[in-house]
Design a protein around this motif. Structure first.
Motif, PDB file in Angstrom:
ATOM      1  N   LYS A  94       1.057  -1.009  -0.013  1.00 21.81           N
ATOM      2  CA  LYS A  94      -0.217   0.284  -0.118  1.00 21.81           C
ATOM      3  C   LYS A  94       0.892   1.213  -0.151  1.00 21.81           C
ATOM      4  CE  LYS A  94      -3.780  -2.692   2.772  1.00 21.81           C
ATOM      5  NZ  LYS A  94      -5.050  -2.211   3.804  1.00 21.81           N
ATOM      6  N   LEU A  95       2.156   1.514  -0.016  1.00 17.32           N
ATOM      7  CA  LEU A  95       3.259   2.496   0.790  1.00 17.32           C
ATOM      8  C   LEU A  95       3.724   1.908  -0.918  1.00 17.32           C
ATOM      9  CD1 LEU A  95       4.524   1.551   4.309  1.00 17.32           C
ATOM     10  CD2 LEU A  95       2.366   3.270   3.317  1.00 17.32           C
ATOM     11  N   GLU A  96       3.504   1.467  -1.670  1.00 15.37           N
ATOM     12  CA  GLU A  96       4.875   1.242  -2.972  1.00 15.37           C
ATOM     13  C   GLU A  96       4.475   2.684  -3.879  1.00 15.37           C
ATOM     14  OE1 GLU A  96       6.629  -1.641  -5.708  1.00 15.37           O
ATOM     15  OE2 GLU A  96       4.028  -2.202  -5.222  1.00 15.37           O
ATOM     16  N   ASP A  97       4.731   3.077  -4.064  1.00 12.11           N
ATOM     17  CA  ASP A  97       4.968   4.925  -5.642  1.00 12.11           C
ATOM     18  C   ASP A  97       4.545   5.376  -4.547  1.00 12.11           C
ATOM     19  OD1 ASP A  97       6.076   3.134  -7.232  1.00 12.11           O
ATOM     20  OD2 ASP A  97       3.777   2.920  -7.506  1.00 12.11           O
ATOM     21  N   THR A  98       4.880   5.732  -2.466  1.00  9.87           N
ATOM     22  CA  THR A  98       4.867   6.832  -1.795  1.00  9.87           C
ATOM     23  C   THR A  98       6.237   7.916  -2.543  1.00  9.87           C
ATOM     24  OG1 THR A  98       3.761   5.589   0.095  1.00  9.87           O
ATOM     25  CG2 THR A  98       4.841   8.268   0.551  1.00  9.87           C
ATOM     26  N   LYS A  99       5.675   8.980  -2.722  1.00 13.84           N
ATOM     27  CA  LYS A  99       6.815   9.754  -3.277  1.00 13.84           C
ATOM     28  C   LYS A  99       7.743  10.744  -1.770  1.00 13.84           C
ATOM     29  CE  LYS A  99       6.234   9.788  -7.220  1.00 13.84           C
ATOM     30  NZ  LYS A  99       5.190   8.522  -7.936  1.00 13.84           N
ATOM     31  N   ILE A 154       9.043   6.152   6.354  1.00 13.02           N
ATOM     32  CA  ILE A 154       8.625   4.013   5.350  1.00 13.02           C
ATOM     33  C   ILE A 154       8.087   3.544   6.695  1.00 13.02           C
ATOM     34  CG2 ILE A 154       8.148   2.776   4.081  1.00 13.02           C
ATOM     35  CD1 ILE A 154       7.963   5.545   2.790  1.00 13.02           C
ATOM     36  N   LYS A 177       5.208   4.663   8.576  1.00 13.02           N
ATOM     37  CA  LYS A 177       3.706   5.021   7.880  1.00 13.02           C
ATOM     38  C   LYS A 177       3.598   3.463   8.001  1.00 13.02           C
ATOM     39  CE  LYS A 177       4.333   8.837   4.973  1.00 13.02           C
ATOM     40  NZ  LYS A 177       4.449   9.462   5.118  1.00 13.02           N
ATOM     41  N   LYS A 197      11.071   6.707  -4.347  1.00 15.46           N
ATOM     42  CA  LYS A 197       9.855   6.595  -4.150  1.00 15.46           C
ATOM     43  C   LYS A 197      10.258   5.369  -3.448  1.00 15.46           C
ATOM     44  CE  LYS A 197      10.011   3.541  -8.508  1.00 15.46           C
ATOM     45  NZ  LYS A 197       9.311   3.999  -9.722  1.00 15.46           N
ATOM     46  N   ASN A 205      14.348   8.638   5.361  1.00  9.87           N
ATOM     47  CA  ASN A 205      13.672   8.419   4.563  1.00  9.87           C
ATOM     48  C   ASN A 205      12.825   6.861   4.813  1.00  9.87           C
ATOM     49  OD1 ASN A 205      13.049   9.969   2.663  1.00  9.87           O
ATOM     50  ND2 ASN A 205      13.858   9.645   0.971  1.00  9.87           N
TER      51      ASN A 205
END
Length: 348
Positions: free
Chosen positions: A226-231, A330, A333, A246, A326
């Motif tokens: 669900k966190l994939e491609d989070t900028k 994550i 999150k 990302k 970073n």
């Protein structure tokens, strides 16, 4: 005489305490604190490699230290207690390398009542298609530092020493050093990569099993998708990366107590094993969690292209702090995605 006896007893008790700690036994005072802490569990165990990665987590607004018992010092480690995104957590720093990571993780899972293990930090990058700052979540981890170094003169079809007894294998593959020589014979021959010998708690004691690729928990991985491609942020002061970092789910990560600043070896690990994140601790955390039958996942942000090769690949001194931040971002999150404390995620 009375004062002498009292002084003598103090000395004896002091020596006894030193011996107790030297033998690795847990002092009664520490045991009492551990029992109190475990009554409030289960916890998420969080392992950070070094202060570089630990401090941003401790400074995060999402982390609230316990007011009653913020930490326990034992065996050279500081186990910190609190809540992260409302989840009860035990946070500990492992230190550099596979041995430190393995010892710390085993202490963590043995001392405290856990429901899962999370590991995070920075890593070298072995995939030229990713950028510095990207956060990788590998599906599998392996220890790439267990080798059988073959005798000079033997070929790939020759049996390895102790292979017939089941101690070593040629199934995983090898690195042939002579491929990288300058047209001269290379006495180093080749090394064959080996799976780890493990003793799972669910198995028969002292009956060994072998594992090379350790899968992360499927339920944790499903949440992580669900966190994939989070900028994520891409600049440190006025120095910026080519694009915003990302989150990427990758196939494999590899660990060994070896710092990889070599493009040829980086390329080999990526082409041979499809490895992306390469570092020094995660496979140890994975192996311990796997043997203890605890769900786990690893979050590693890329701090540099291992061995160089692009215009920003040698900027680790600039972007390592961004990568560390970073990885913490994550991690926070991810924890926020977990079911509330008291409910249980179904491990797959």
């Amino acid at each position: 005489m009375g004062y002498f006896l009292i002084g003598f007893l103090v000395v004896v008790l002091s020596v006894g305490n030193v011996i107790e700690e030297a033998n690795g036994e847990i002092p009664r005072t520490i045991l009492g604190k551990i029992e109190r802490i475990n009554q409030k569990g289960p916890y998420l165990g969080i392992v950070a490699p070094n202060n570089y990665e630990l401090n941003p987590l401790l400074g995060s607004k999402a982390y609230v230290p316990s007011s009653s018992l913020p930490f326990i010092d034992f065996a050279g480690r500081k186990f910190r207690f609190g809540k992260l995104s409302k989840q009860p957590v035990v946070i500990v720093m492992s230190g550099l390398g596979m041995v430190n990571a393995g010892v710390t993780t085993q202490l963590l899972v043995s001392l405290f009542r856990l429901k899962g293990v999370l590991h995070y930090g920075i890593a070298g990058n072995a995939d030229i298609n990713l950028e510095i700052g990207d956060v990788t979540i590998p599906q599998y981890w392996a220890h790439s530092g267990l080798w059988n170094w073959q005798r000079y003169g033997d070929g790939i079809d020759n049996e390895l020493a102790l292979e017939s007894g089941g101690d070593y294998t040629r199934e995983v593959g090898y690195l042939q050093f002579s491929k990288y020589s300058n047209r001269t014979d290379n006495l180093l021959n080749r090394v064959w990569y080996q799976p780890e010998e493990i003793f799972p708690v669910t198995g028969t004691p002292e009956e060994r099993q072998h594992v090379f690729w350790i899968p992360v928990d499927k339920s944790y991985l499903k949440l992580a998708r669900k966190l994939e491609d989070t900028k994520l942020p891409q600049c440190v002061n006025t120095t910026c990366l080519p694009r915003p970092p990302k989150v990427t789910i990758v196939k494999r990560g590899m660990s060994a107590s070896v710092f990889i600043d070599n493009a040829a070896y980086r390329t080999f690990l990526n082409s041979k094993f499809n490895a992306t994140a390469v570092e020094m601790e995660s496979a140890a955390v994975a192996l311990i969690s796997h043997q203890q039958n605890l769900p786990f996942i690893v979050i590693r942000a890329l701090s540099d292209l291992a061995g160089g090769g692009s215009d920003v690949s040698n900027e680790a001194s600039i972007f390592s702090s961004l990568a560390a931040e970073n990885s913490v971002d994550i991690l926070v999150k991810f924890v926020a995605l977990l079911p509330p404390h008291g409910s249980k995620i179904q491990s797959e």
